[in-house]
Scaffold this motif. Structure first.
Motif, mmCIF file in Angstrom:
data_model
loop_
_atom_site.group_PDB
_atom_site.id
_atom_site.type_symbol
_atom_site.label_atom_id
_atom_site.label_comp_id
_atom_site.label_asym_id
_atom_site.label_seq_id
_atom_site.Cartn_x
_atom_site.Cartn_y
_atom_site.Cartn_z
ATOM 1 N N ASP A 788 0.864 -1.170 0.000
ATOM 2 C CA ASP A 788 0.000 0.000 0.000
ATOM 3 C C ASP A 788 0.908 1.230 0.000
ATOM 4 O O ASP A 788 1.497 1.589 1.029
ATOM 5 N N GLU A 789 1.031 1.880 -1.149
ATOM 6 C CA GLU A 789 1.955 3.001 -1.282
ATOM 7 C C GLU A 789 1.521 4.214 -0.457
ATOM 8 O O GLU A 789 2.323 5.114 -0.198
ATOM 9 N N ASP A 790 0.253 4.250 -0.060
ATOM 10 C CA ASP A 790 -0.244 5.385 0.725
ATOM 11 C C ASP A 790 0.025 5.220 2.222
ATOM 12 O O ASP A 790 -0.203 6.156 2.998
ATOM 13 N N ARG A 791 0.488 4.060 2.626
ATOM 14 C CA ARG A 791 0.783 3.819 4.035
ATOM 15 C C ARG A 791 2.212 3.295 4.135
ATOM 16 O O ARG A 791 2.608 2.400 3.382
ATOM 17 N N ASP A 797 9.473 2.228 4.421
ATOM 18 C CA ASP A 797 9.026 1.260 3.429
ATOM 19 C C ASP A 797 7.502 1.241 3.370
ATOM 20 O O ASP A 797 6.822 1.455 4.377
ATOM 21 N N PRO A 798 6.942 0.947 2.188
ATOM 22 C CA PRO A 798 5.480 0.886 2.087
ATOM 23 C C PRO A 798 4.919 -0.265 2.921
ATOM 24 O O PRO A 798 5.549 -1.308 3.094
ATOM 25 N N GLN A 799 3.706 -0.065 3.403
ATOM 26 C CA GLN A 799 3.021 -1.045 4.245
ATOM 27 C C GLN A 799 2.562 -2.237 3.405
ATOM 28 O O GLN A 799 1.928 -2.070 2.365
ATOM 29 N N PRO A 800 2.892 -3.488 3.802
ATOM 30 C CA PRO A 800 2.314 -4.648 3.110
ATOM 31 C C PRO A 800 0.792 -4.606 3.208
ATOM 32 O O PRO A 800 0.226 -4.180 4.218
ATOM 33 N N ALA A 801 0.120 -5.032 2.142
ATOM 34 C CA ALA A 801 -1.338 -4.962 2.096
ATOM 35 C C ALA A 801 -1.885 -6.132 1.297
ATOM 36 O O ALA A 801 -1.212 -6.685 0.412
#
Length: 820
Positions: A788-791, A797-801
């Motif tokens: 999740d590039e917004d988190r 680092d971006p949040q895994p989603a």
């Protein structure tokens, strides 16, 4: 078996001691085209005895001498009545006329009502009703109509997989004119191989299997092709968004020999090939050429020849293929120049079926009918990849290197079957016969070729695992009646597989019982044991048909199951509505599955497929099904509901613990409605709902390679240390919730359809309008773990989603059908 022999003895004794009897026999057919009608009822109101036509439209009814009042009836047709004084055996061919839509509502009281039938867990789906239903992209599909019935699931959205009462797609015996088909899908599963214009009847058996069926655990889908119009020439077809089809039928020799031929083809490749070629040439300035194309086709044909009033020959043929092709070429410089370099890549995937059946029907006497069939079926998958390169050799010449990969998989059968229908008296209908089939399996064969110039460096075939087996069976069954309330079907199916000097014998008893509580309500029960000598290695990670058929061997035993069912059947509101409720329980053993991390391309590394599978799997499925159906009148349709559980267990999977099957679906609802507004306009609608499929998602993982210094910082609890796997590093996934421990979102959608018919001087035109998923529900097709590039995590680092993939939004369609 003692009960079975006692019943036969009782029937023979009663037959010999009865008053003088004569037999009325013959065929029931459509008056317009002489198409034989299956399961039509021939009934004598004076004696209360009746008979049903078999799969070839033949019936036999033995009655006392004297006055007879016959009624011949079939759903959707006008009943035919005949009064006669029976003083000798008589043969008739009854022609029934189809009801037109502007006539009075069809009354079904003269047709065998659902509570009177001995069989249970069996549904006949009229072809005309299937054609009225909304269709994906305008393509009418038999399998998708079957998926709307209780106890049947579709797998992924839009696909033609059949998961019946907890079974997998390999556990369905799908017959086209008595010949098994092993792969019944096109376009990665989005369409089936069955062209509705070529078909005359569709029957699904989910349980209580008659002993004449065998070789699968979960269901029988018995589909029959049209025999061909013996009276006049006819044609029909359709022009759609992605495919067109045409069917022709008529007499070769009037009232003696008829034919039917039907063809369908998509034309996606006619657009994609020039389009992809144009785009790549424009983007590369003409140096690169590319082409991509896909299409499928089906061809059905049948010839029906009447040798005499006792003999008929029928030849059925089918062939169908999917073809997916990709080519890419590029060139730098000119031959002879120092910078010359050129390459060409061609990849072709083709898969499909070939099928043939030659049948001889013979009436030995008014009570004995036989069918002798020779069969051939062949399913094969072919993958061809070629790479050709040319370059300057530094001495003013050109060198070339060519590499090729060939992959083959499939199954081919030759078989022969002989079946008899014997009608000793109106209370017994005895069937018996046998079959022998020679199977040739090719689970995986990979060939490599590499050559430099004219010199071949490698030319080899790896792991060409051809396996031959013999499968045979004999069966006997008696459909009997005792008194006016009790009837049953008792039988035995005995089968044998011979493979690698090992034999697998199997005795499979079958029993179905019906007790008529009142005129409108009956209680039914059934029990069946089944054995399956085939396995399907399923790879669920791709849309291509790379699932592999393999036989039971001395290392991998056959699959087995038993199923018991109990239900109530009733006709309501003056026989306008049919209602059934059935509970079932099924145990399965001998299941197989790929081992964790196994590659599906058997043969590429030289290993045997038997080393890649887990064996000895157990399965359990149980549930209850409700069906409320209206078959007659201007408004038809059904409401179905299924409550079910479906589990699997393997010693070396999921730590030996029980886990839900991928298509374990707790609740499944379908609502189907078709209404004939006028003679020219009809509407249809379907609504489906299902609990989300069970899938495996890793909740964490660990890596075996050195990781970045900050790899252990800033992780959310639900993903633990799974981030290194997402970051492209090798590791092992952890399934904290167990195998198939995650549920996808619930599935639901509504489809609408409308048909507008316009008569013409030469026939008729019908505009077919459809809307798939009218309220644009974005149902899940698959899930994957991404970012999740917004988190972002604390380390930036971006949040895994969890990412949901949906394939089918709202899709309108239009097609034009014609008849002449």
């Amino acid at each position: 078996m003692k009960v079975f022999y006692a019943l036969i003895l009782l029937s023979c004794c009663s037959f010999l001691s009865a008053q003088e009897l004569y037999t009325i026999s013959g065929y029931v057919q459509d008056a317009e085209n002489s198409e034989k009608l299956i399961s039509a009822k021939v009934y004598d109101s004076r004696s209360g005895n009746g008979a049903l036509t078999n799969n070839f439209g033949f019936f036999s009814l033995t009655l006392p001498a004297g006055p007879v009042s016959l009624t011949v009836a079939y759903t959707g047709y006008k009943p035919f009545k005949l009064e006669l004084d029976l003083q000798q055996d008589a043969e008739f061919t009854f022609d029934l006329e189809f009801y037109s839509t502007d006539e009075v509502t069809i009354v079904a009281d003269e047709v065998e009502r659902i509570q009177e039938k001995t069989e249970m867990s069996t549904i006949d789906v009229p072809i005309e009703q299937i054609k009225l239903l909304p269709a994906l992209l305008g393509e009418v599909d038999v399998i998708k109509a079957i998926q709307l019935l209780p106890g049947v699931q579709s797998g992924n959205e839009g696909t033609t997989g059949l998961y019946v009462r907890g079974g997998g797609p390999d556990q369905n015996l799908i017959l086209l004119d008595d010949v098994p088909l092993y792969y019944v899908s096109h376009l990665g599963g989005f369409f089936s191989v069955f062209n509705a214009d070529a078909l005359s009847s569709v029957k699904l058996v989910k349980g209580g299997f008659p002993s004449r069926y065998g070789g699968r655990l979960s269901s029988v889908l018995d589909i029959r092709m049209k025999d061909g119009n013996a009276e006049k020439f006819q044609g029909e077809g359709s022009l759609g968004i992605i495919a067109s089809r045409i069917s022709l039928q008529g007499p070769i020799i009037k009232n003696k020999t008829s034919f039917m031929v039907s063809a369908r083809r998509t034309y996606l490749d006619l657009f994609t090939r020039p389009l992809t070629s144009l785009i790549t040439r424009l983007q590369s300035g003409g140096e690169t050429a590319a082409s991509f194309g896909y299409y499928f086709y089906d061809l059905n044909a049948k010839v029906n020849h009447k040798i005499s009033h006792r003999d008929r020959l029928l030849l059925s043929l089918y062939m169908g293929d999917d073809r997916l092709g990709l080519s890419l070429s590029d060139q730098t410089g000119e031959p002879g120049a120092p910078d010359y370099n050129a390459f060409a890549i061609r990849n072709t995937n083709a898969w499909g079926n070939r099928l043939a059946a030659l049948r001889w029907n013979h009436i030995w006497n008014p009570k004995l009918f036989s069918n002798l069939t020779a069969t051939y079926t062949n399913y094969r998958l072919k993958t061809d990849s070629d790479i050709e390169t040319e370059f300057d050799n530094g001495a003013g010449g050109v060198e070339s290197i060519d590499a090729a990969l060939r992959y083959r998989s499939g199954i081919r059968d030759f078989g022969a079957k002989l079946e008899f229908d014997y009608y000793p008296n109106p209370r017994h209908d005895i069937k018996f016969g046998g079959n022998v089939t020679f199977h040739t399996f090719t689970p995986g064969a990979a060939g490599f070729q590499i050559s430099v110039g004219d010199t071949a460096l490698i030319d080899t075939m790896l792991n060409n695992q051809i396996q031959n087996t013999w499968e045979s069976y004999v069966f006997v069954e008696d459909n009997f009646r005792i008194g006016s309330r009790f009837s049953g079907n008792v039988g035995l199916h005995a089968s044998l597989l011979r493979v690698n000097q090992k034999s697998y014998p199997s005795l499979q008893p079958r029993l179905s019982l019906r007790y008529l509580v009142s005129e409108d309500v009956s209680i039914k029960a059934s029990y069946a044991r089944m054995t399956q000598f085939l396995h399907l290695l399923v790879n669920s990670g791709t849309g291509l048909p790379i699932d592999l058929w393999v036989p039971a061997t001395d290392r991998v035993p056959p699959q087995q199951s038993w199923q018991a069912a109990l239900g109530i059947a009733s006709s309501l509101f003056d026989d306008k509505i049919e209602f059934t409720v059935e509970g079932y329980y099924k145990q399965m053993s001998g299941l197989i599955a790929y081992k964790e991390g196994t590659d599906f391309y058997i043969g590429l590394d030289g290993t045997d497929w038997q080393d890649r599978v887990e064996t000895g799997g157990e399965g359990e499925a149980y549930g209850v099904e409700f069906l409320l159906q209206k078959k007659t009148g201007k408004t038809t349709g059904w409401i179905g509901y299924t409550l079910s559980w479906n589990n699997r267990q393997f010693e070396n999977l999921n730590q030996g613990e029980v886990f839900p099957f991928r298509y374990d679906r707790r609740h499944d609802i379908s609502v189907v409605l078709a209404h004939q507004l006028t003679e020219r306009v009809s509407f249809s609608a379907t609504w489906v709902y299902g609990t989300g499929n069970a899938i495996s998602l890793p909740s964490g993982g660990y890596t075996t390679l050195p990781v970045r210094p900050n790899i252990n910082r800033g992780f959310t609890p639900q993903f633990g240390s799974f981030y290194p796997l997402l970051n492209g590093q090798q590791g092992v996934q952890l399934y904290e919730n167990g195998r198939n421990g995650f549920r996808m979102e619930d599935y639901h959608r509504m489809d609408l359809g409308m048909n507008v018919k316009r008569p013409t001087k030469w026939g008729s035109l019908t505009w077919n309008f459809g809307i798939y998923n009218i309220y644009n529900r974005l149902n899940p097709y698959a899930y994957f773990i991404g970012f999740d590039e917004d988190r972002v995590l604390p380390n930036g680092d971006p949040q895994p989603a969890l990412i949901k993939v949906s394939l089918f939004p709202i899709i309108p369609s239009i097609s034009l059908s014609f008849k002449f």
